[in-house]
Design a protein around this motif. Structure first.
Motif, PDB file in Angstrom:
ATOM      1  N   ARG A  96      57.716  21.796  67.023  1.00 34.53           N
ATOM      2  CA  ARG A  96      57.036  23.088  67.047  1.00 34.53           C
ATOM      3  C   ARG A  96      57.836  24.117  66.250  1.00 34.53           C
ATOM      4  N   ALA A  97      59.154  24.133  66.409  1.00 37.57           N
ATOM      5  CA  ALA A  97      59.997  25.045  65.638  1.00 37.57           C
ATOM      6  C   ALA A  97      59.878  24.753  64.147  1.00 37.57           C
ATOM      7  N   TYR A  98      59.865  23.485  63.796  1.00 41.28           N
ATOM      8  CA  TYR A  98      59.724  23.081  62.395  1.00 41.28           C
ATOM      9  C   TYR A  98      58.409  23.591  61.814  1.00 41.28           C
ATOM     10  N   GLN A  99      57.334  23.414  62.548  1.00 43.21           N
ATOM     11  CA  GLN A  99      56.025  23.881  62.084  1.00 43.21           C
ATOM     12  C   GLN A  99      56.002  25.395  61.921  1.00 43.21           C
ATOM     13  N   LEU A 100      56.625  26.102  62.856  1.00 44.14           N
ATOM     14  CA  LEU A 100      56.619  27.567  62.811  1.00 44.14           C
ATOM     15  C   LEU A 100      57.406  28.104  61.630  1.00 44.14           C
ATOM     16  N   VAL A 101      58.592  27.540  61.374  1.00 45.17           N
ATOM     17  CA  VAL A 101      59.384  28.062  60.262  1.00 45.17           C
ATOM     18  C   VAL A 101      58.716  27.759  58.928  1.00 45.17           C
ATOM     19  N   ARG A 102      58.054  26.618  58.830  1.00 41.88           N
ATOM     20  CA  ARG A 102      57.394  26.275  57.574  1.00 41.88           C
ATOM     21  C   ARG A 102      56.158  27.131  57.326  1.00 41.88           C
ATOM     22  N   ALA A 103      55.537  27.587  58.401  1.00 39.28           N
ATOM     23  CA  ALA A 103      54.320  28.388  58.250  1.00 39.28           C
ATOM     24  C   ALA A 103      54.598  29.882  58.192  1.00 39.28           C
ATOM     25  N   ASN A 104      55.833  30.307  58.411  1.00 38.37           N
ATOM     26  CA  ASN A 104      56.115  31.733  58.580  1.00 38.37           C
ATOM     27  C   ASN A 104      55.963  32.540  57.300  1.00 38.37           C
ATOM     28  N   GLY A 105      56.366  31.994  56.177  1.00 38.09           N
ATOM     29  CA  GLY A 105      56.357  32.759  54.934  1.00 38.09           C
ATOM     30  C   GLY A 105      57.646  33.537  54.740  1.00 38.09           C
ATOM     31  N   ARG A 106      57.759  34.157  53.585  1.00 40.12           N
ATOM     32  CA  ARG A 106      58.986  34.912  53.269  1.00 40.12           C
ATOM     33  C   ARG A 106      59.136  36.131  54.169  1.00 40.12           C
ATOM     34  N   VAL A 107      60.381  36.474  54.413  1.00 43.46           N
ATOM     35  CA  VAL A 107      60.721  37.549  55.338  1.00 43.46           C
ATOM     36  C   VAL A 107      61.329  38.717  54.558  1.00 43.46           C
ATOM     37  N   PRO A 108      60.913  39.960  54.843  1.00 44.37           N
ATOM     38  CA  PRO A 108      61.511  41.113  54.156  1.00 44.37           C
ATOM     39  C   PRO A 108      62.976  41.293  54.538  1.00 44.37           C
ATOM     40  N   GLY A 109      63.725  41.958  53.675  1.00 46.32           N
ATOM     41  CA  GLY A 109      65.103  42.273  53.980  1.00 46.32           C
ATOM     42  C   GLY A 109      65.232  43.031  55.295  1.00 46.32           C
ATOM     43  N   GLN A 137      57.943  31.692  70.364  1.00 46.25           N
ATOM     44  CA  GLN A 137      56.694  30.938  70.359  1.00 46.25           C
ATOM     45  C   GLN A 137      56.880  29.476  70.760  1.00 46.25           C
ATOM     46  N   ILE A 138      58.120  29.050  70.953  1.00 46.85           N
ATOM     47  CA  ILE A 138      58.395  27.664  71.327  1.00 46.85           C
ATOM     48  C   ILE A 138      58.375  27.551  72.845  1.00 46.85           C
ATOM     49  N   PRO A 139      57.651  26.595  73.402  1.00 46.62           N
ATOM     50  CA  PRO A 139      57.647  26.429  74.860  1.00 46.62           C
ATOM     51  C   PRO A 139      59.067  26.291  75.410  1.00 46.62           C
ATOM     52  N   GLY A 140      59.371  27.097  76.429  1.00 49.28           N
ATOM     53  CA  GLY A 140      60.697  27.113  77.019  1.00 49.28           C
ATOM     54  C   GLY A 140      61.561  28.257  76.535  1.00 49.28           C
ATOM     55  N   PHE A 141      61.119  28.956  75.494  1.00 47.67           N
ATOM     56  CA  PHE A 141      61.899  30.061  74.937  1.00 47.67           C
ATOM     57  C   PHE A 141      61.174  31.397  75.081  1.00 47.67           C
ATOM     58  N   GLU A 142      60.140  31.419  75.896  1.00 45.38           N
ATOM     59  CA  GLU A 142      59.326  32.630  76.018  1.00 45.38           C
ATOM     60  C   GLU A 142      60.102  33.824  76.583  1.00 45.38           C
ATOM     61  N   SER A 143      61.202  33.564  77.273  1.00 44.81           N
ATOM     62  CA  SER A 143      61.961  34.664  77.883  1.00 44.81           C
ATOM     63  C   SER A 143      62.750  35.481  76.870  1.00 44.81           C
ATOM     64  N   LEU A 144      62.922  34.983  75.659  1.00 46.13           N
ATOM     65  CA  LEU A 144      63.681  35.720  74.652  1.00 46.13           C
ATOM     66  C   LEU A 144      62.923  36.969  74.214  1.00 46.13           C
ATOM     67  N   ASN A 145      63.647  38.048  74.054  1.00 50.04           N
ATOM     68  CA  ASN A 145      63.056  39.283  73.560  1.00 50.04           C
ATOM     69  C   ASN A 145      63.218  39.365  72.046  1.00 50.04           C
TER      70      ASN A 145
END
Length: 222
Positions: free
Chosen positions: A142-155, A168-176
């Motif tokens: 799931r992390a692999y799919q998310l990073v590949r789909a994210n696109g470029r990030v602004p500075g 967005q990864i199951p088990g990590f929802e508590s992160l802010n």
């Protein structure tokens, strides 16, 4: 209302606006290490050619570059060991001739490339906090799919983008979600099972020198 009252209110508004602008400037300045150095997107054939699957368990590794003088975080990135091993380096500066990139994702992350990645960022002015967490194959993919789909990030959005993906990864929802690499590192480090190490080098403070040195080493088969 007297003229003096109007002048007073106008002055207060200008001061308030100035303080808000100054605060924003401080926040952006603290994150300027996440300054996008745009690399051309690699084609599919190149990515397939360099694809590397590490034989270790599925894992997520959070890198946080820390300023040695201030102790503040300067950059966040995420290595994902799933169907292949990649590094999501949002608005990152890392480059190497043998490491193709697409939309802020670095491919072909062999042990030598991972060492070069850490070594390029660790220098006399900064060290790297490496936080690793073994996860399920489903979480890693799931992390692999998310990073590949994210696109470029602004500075200056490196921590924000990394935290948004983790959440967005199951088990990590508590992160802010946060803009601050140090804050994200603290949150990630509090998760059960995370191992943490600090990687240091004492070479030139110039990031570009470190990148060039490690690029040359990788080209030589290092």
């Amino acid at each position: 209302m007297s003229g003096s009252d109007l002048n007073l209110r106008s002055g207060i508004r200008r001061l308030s606006t100035g303080l808000r602008v100054a605060a924003l400037g401080v926040a952006v300045a603290a994150l300027t290490a996440c300054a996008a150095q745009q690399q051309p997107n690699a084609d599919d054939a190149t990515l397939e050619r360099v694809a590397y699957r590490h034989n270790g368990p599925p894992a997520l590794t959070l890198y946080t570059m820390i300023n040695n003088r201030t102790g503040k975080g300067a950059h966040s990135s995420l290595m994902v060991n799933a169907s292949e091993r990649v590094i999501f380096d949002p608005a990152g500066s890392f480059y190497a001739d043998v490491v193709p990139e697409r939309d802020d994702v670095l491919f072909g992350i062999t042990p030598g490339v991972e060492k070069a990645y850490r070594g390029s960022h660790a220098r006399s002015t900064h060290h790297v906090v490496v936080q690793r967490l073994e996860v399920t194959p489903e979480q890693a993919q799931r992390a692999y799919q998310l990073v590949r789909a994210n696109g470029r990030v602004p500075g200056a959005f490196c921590a924000n983008a990394t935290a948004s993906i983790l959440k967005q990864i199951p088990g990590f929802e508590s992160l802010n979600v946060t803009f601050y690499p140090g804050n994200l590192s603290e949150q990630f480090g509090a998760l059960p099972g995370v191992t943490t190490e600090r990687y240091r080098e004492n070479d030139s403070a110039d990031l570009q020198e470190g990148l060039a040195k490690n690029n040359a080493a990788l080209n030589a088969g290092g």
